[in-house]
Design a protein around this motif. Structure first.
Motif, PDB file in Angstrom:
ATOM      1  N   LEU A  47      -1.711 -12.118   4.475  1.00  0.00           N
ATOM      2  CA  LEU A  47      -0.443 -11.464   4.815  1.00  0.00           C
ATOM      3  C   LEU A  47       0.763 -12.341   4.480  1.00  0.00           C
ATOM      4  CD1 LEU A  47      -1.314  -9.736   8.179  1.00  0.00           C
ATOM      5  CD2 LEU A  47      -0.820  -8.635   5.998  1.00  0.00           C
ATOM      6  N   LEU A  48       0.617 -13.643   4.686  1.00  0.00           N
ATOM      7  CA  LEU A  48       1.740 -14.536   4.410  1.00  0.00           C
ATOM      8  C   LEU A  48       2.023 -14.662   2.915  1.00  0.00           C
ATOM      9  CD1 LEU A  48       1.186 -17.335   7.052  1.00  0.00           C
ATOM     10  CD2 LEU A  48       2.924 -15.544   7.051  1.00  0.00           C
ATOM     11  N   ASN A  49       1.099 -14.197   2.092  1.00  0.00           N
ATOM     12  CA  ASN A  49       1.292 -14.232   0.642  1.00  0.00           C
ATOM     13  C   ASN A  49       1.429 -12.830   0.064  1.00  0.00           C
ATOM     14  OD1 ASN A  49       1.110 -17.123   0.049  1.00  0.00           O
ATOM     15  ND2 ASN A  49      -0.911 -16.902   0.948  1.00  0.00           N
ATOM     16  N   THR A  50       1.860 -11.879   0.895  1.00  0.00           N
ATOM     17  CA  THR A  50       1.979 -10.487   0.479  1.00  0.00           C
ATOM     18  C   THR A  50       3.444 -10.079   0.391  1.00  0.00           C
ATOM     19  OG1 THR A  50      -0.116  -9.939   1.529  1.00  0.00           O
ATOM     20  CG2 THR A  50       1.383  -8.118   1.120  1.00  0.00           C
ATOM     21  N   THR A  51       3.754  -9.302  -0.626  1.00  0.00           N
ATOM     22  CA  THR A  51       5.076  -8.715  -0.766  1.00  0.00           C
ATOM     23  C   THR A  51       4.897  -7.211  -0.902  1.00  0.00           C
ATOM     24  OG1 THR A  51       5.889 -10.668  -1.908  1.00  0.00           O
ATOM     25  CG2 THR A  51       7.173  -8.669  -2.167  1.00  0.00           C
ATOM     26  N   VAL A  52       5.697  -6.446  -0.174  1.00  0.00           N
ATOM     27  CA  VAL A  52       5.626  -4.992  -0.231  1.00  0.00           C
ATOM     28  C   VAL A  52       6.720  -4.503  -1.172  1.00  0.00           C
ATOM     29  CG1 VAL A  52       5.670  -2.861   1.120  1.00  0.00           C
ATOM     30  CG2 VAL A  52       4.795  -4.972   2.155  1.00  0.00           C
ATOM     31  N   VAL A  53       6.307  -3.688  -2.148  1.00  0.00           N
ATOM     32  CA  VAL A  53       7.244  -3.181  -3.155  1.00  0.00           C
ATOM     33  C   VAL A  53       7.169  -1.658  -3.160  1.00  0.00           C
ATOM     34  CG1 VAL A  53       7.835  -3.222  -5.604  1.00  0.00           C
ATOM     35  CG2 VAL A  53       6.848  -5.247  -4.541  1.00  0.00           C
ATOM     36  N   ASP A  54       8.335  -1.008  -3.158  1.00  0.00           N
ATOM     37  CA  ASP A  54       8.365   0.465  -3.199  1.00  0.00           C
ATOM     38  C   ASP A  54       8.174   0.947  -4.646  1.00  0.00           C
ATOM     39  OD1 ASP A  54      10.799   0.203  -4.488  1.00  0.00           O
ATOM     40  OD2 ASP A  54      11.993   1.036  -2.863  1.00  0.00           O
ATOM     41  N   PRO A  55       8.023   2.252  -4.855  1.00  0.00           N
ATOM     42  CA  PRO A  55       7.782   2.778  -6.215  1.00  0.00           C
ATOM     43  C   PRO A  55       8.868   2.427  -7.231  1.00  0.00           C
ATOM     44  CG  PRO A  55       7.273   4.452  -4.593  1.00  0.00           C
ATOM     45  CD  PRO A  55       7.889   3.304  -3.850  1.00  0.00           C
ATOM     46  N   GLU A  56      10.091   2.184  -6.777  1.00  0.00           N
ATOM     47  CA  GLU A  56      11.175   1.814  -7.693  1.00  0.00           C
ATOM     48  C   GLU A  56      11.165   0.323  -8.024  1.00  0.00           C
ATOM     49  OE1 GLU A  56      12.206   3.800  -4.795  1.00  0.00           O
ATOM     50  OE2 GLU A  56      11.695   5.489  -6.089  1.00  0.00           O
TER      51      GLU A  56
END
Length: 80
Positions: A47-56
């Motif tokens: 989790l600490l190495n995760t980035t959440v990116v939206d469709p855009e």
């Protein structure tokens, strides 16, 4: 970690078929706690190495996660 899991499974199988001694029950509980600590640590690192990116393509990582990531960021050994 695989050795721990293997031993837990051996004890679980023995418990189901024959039953366990008090010492074996204690060993099983200790191994389960160790396994959970390792698993939780692994998930936390993920989790600490995760980035959440939206469709855009915009970064929409939750603020709480970004704060935790910043707090756990370590200084590189080569930087001054």
């Amino acid at each position: 970690m695989l050795d721990i899991l293997k031993r837990i499974n051996e004890l679980a199988h023995k418990k189901k078929n024959e039953g366990l001694t008090e010492i074996e029950m204690e060993e099983m509980n200790r191994l389960r706690k160790m396994y959970l600590e390792i698993f939780r640590g692994s998930m936390q690192e993920l989790l600490l190495n995760t980035t959440v990116v939206d469709p855009e393509g915009a970064d929409v990582t939750p603020k709480k996660l970004r704060t935790e990531q910043a707090r756990n960021r370590k200084k590189a050994i080569w930087s001054t």
